[in-house]
Design an enzyme around this catalytic site. Sequence first.
Site, PDB file in Angstrom:
ATOM      1  N   ILE A 116      29.169  41.570  44.336  1.00  0.00           N
ATOM      2  CA  ILE A 116      29.969  42.312  42.939  1.00  0.00           C
ATOM      3  C   ILE A 116      30.958  41.457  42.485  1.00  0.00           C
ATOM      4  O   ILE A 116      31.847  41.143  43.428  1.00  0.00           O
ATOM      5  CB  ILE A 116      29.955  43.607  43.081  1.00  0.00           C
ATOM      6  CG1 ILE A 116      28.789  44.519  43.602  1.00  0.00           C
ATOM      7  CG2 ILE A 116      30.844  44.444  42.109  1.00  0.00           C
ATOM      8  CD1 ILE A 116      29.097  45.934  44.076  1.00  0.00           C
ATOM      9  N   CYS A 117      31.222  41.161  41.308  1.00  0.00           N
ATOM     10  CA  CYS A 117      32.413  40.656  41.005  1.00  0.00           C
ATOM     11  C   CYS A 117      32.556  39.311  41.496  1.00  0.00           C
ATOM     12  O   CYS A 117      31.887  38.409  41.799  1.00  0.00           O
ATOM     13  CB  CYS A 117      33.664  41.558  41.077  1.00  0.00           C
ATOM     14  SG  CYS A 117      35.323  40.985  40.059  1.00  0.00           S
ATOM     15  N   THR A 118      33.858  38.895  42.102  1.00  0.00           N
ATOM     16  CA  THR A 118      34.313  37.772  42.769  1.00  0.00           C
ATOM     17  C   THR A 118      33.657  37.767  44.154  1.00  0.00           C
ATOM     18  O   THR A 118      34.028  36.624  44.677  1.00  0.00           O
ATOM     19  CB  THR A 118      35.736  37.285  42.801  1.00  0.00           C
ATOM     20  OG1 THR A 118      36.385  38.538  43.418  1.00  0.00           O
ATOM     21  CG2 THR A 118      36.378  36.990  41.287  1.00  0.00           C
ATOM     22  N   THR A 136      30.015  35.939  37.475  1.00  0.00           N
ATOM     23  CA  THR A 136      31.365  36.491  38.409  1.00  0.00           C
ATOM     24  C   THR A 136      31.820  37.058  37.274  1.00  0.00           C
ATOM     25  O   THR A 136      31.704  37.079  35.913  1.00  0.00           O
ATOM     26  CB  THR A 136      31.876  35.621  39.124  1.00  0.00           C
ATOM     27  OG1 THR A 136      32.702  36.403  40.071  1.00  0.00           O
ATOM     28  CG2 THR A 136      32.645  34.538  38.396  1.00  0.00           C
TER      29      THR A 136
END
Length: 328
Positions: A116-118, A136
């Site tokens: 998730i995300c970075t 990302t």
Amino acid sequence: MTDVREEAPHRVVTLVRPGLLPMELGIVHRLFGTALGDGGQPLYSVVTCAPEPGELTTDADFTVNVTLGPRALDDADTVLVPAAVEDYGPQERGQLAEPVRKALARIPAGARVASICTGSFVLAAAGLLAGRRATTHWKSCGELRALYPEVNVDPDVLYTDDRGVLTSAGVAAGIDLCLHMIRSDHGAEVANTVARRTVVPPHREGGQAQYIERPVPEPGVSSTAAARAYALAHLGEPLALEDLAREASMSVRTLSRRFLLETGATPMRWLAEQRLQHARRLLERTDEPVDQIASGAGFGTGTAMRQHFREALGVSPRAYRNTFRGTN
């Protein structure tokens, strides 16, 4: 003899690190934890572990006590790696804390892995994204591409799914990612029920390009809102750039420039997306024939709409309707 392991709920393990974002951890537990079968039985068991268990800092003013260590990964069916505060600092190629590297090495072969995300930087540093499509947070896509040129970074989407390795855009895109996995595992009905209980859309339209920071139009500068409203009210009719420009009281050139600034897309690309989404809604909610939907959405013919569906979604309108309505 019955295989007990096959009857057990799908095991989801979230691997968190110091500086974790509580919202991302909560997304995993909330969505997978509320997915139920026909008999009301949980379809997933969800646990949290850390490379080094104990009290972990967060990006908020409280800590999270994680009691499970990396051994929890040994029998995982799906592993989620959320972001952590450290992901937003300067990165060096291949940088990965040794405890995290050792934890990732425990993931069983064949397990599904997602970030998730970075958290995608963790998967990339571990070599899990090499040769794969990934995304990302939009602010970090350029950095991910520069640090890991072997990764096919797509900055425009909310999530990617490439042969069992998945990534999502920033924070809330983790919701889209988890719903996608639930939908892939158990179908649209289960995923839609989870979405309704969480009060989020079952499928969010568009990619993260719509959230990229763009200059706010200066006061007094004309907007394309009138052109967009007109287009939405006349999707079934042939529409040209000149028609939209007339409604916005702009030249075609100015309209195109303003459209890109305000929506992140060209007028014709935006129009095609609106027609596609209108057709999707009709397929999900009505029994109208495909040819009739194609005409009402502005595709002209069923053949043209089928081509658009295959290019955009990879399925035919009939297959899409079957998937989201459970019909045959």
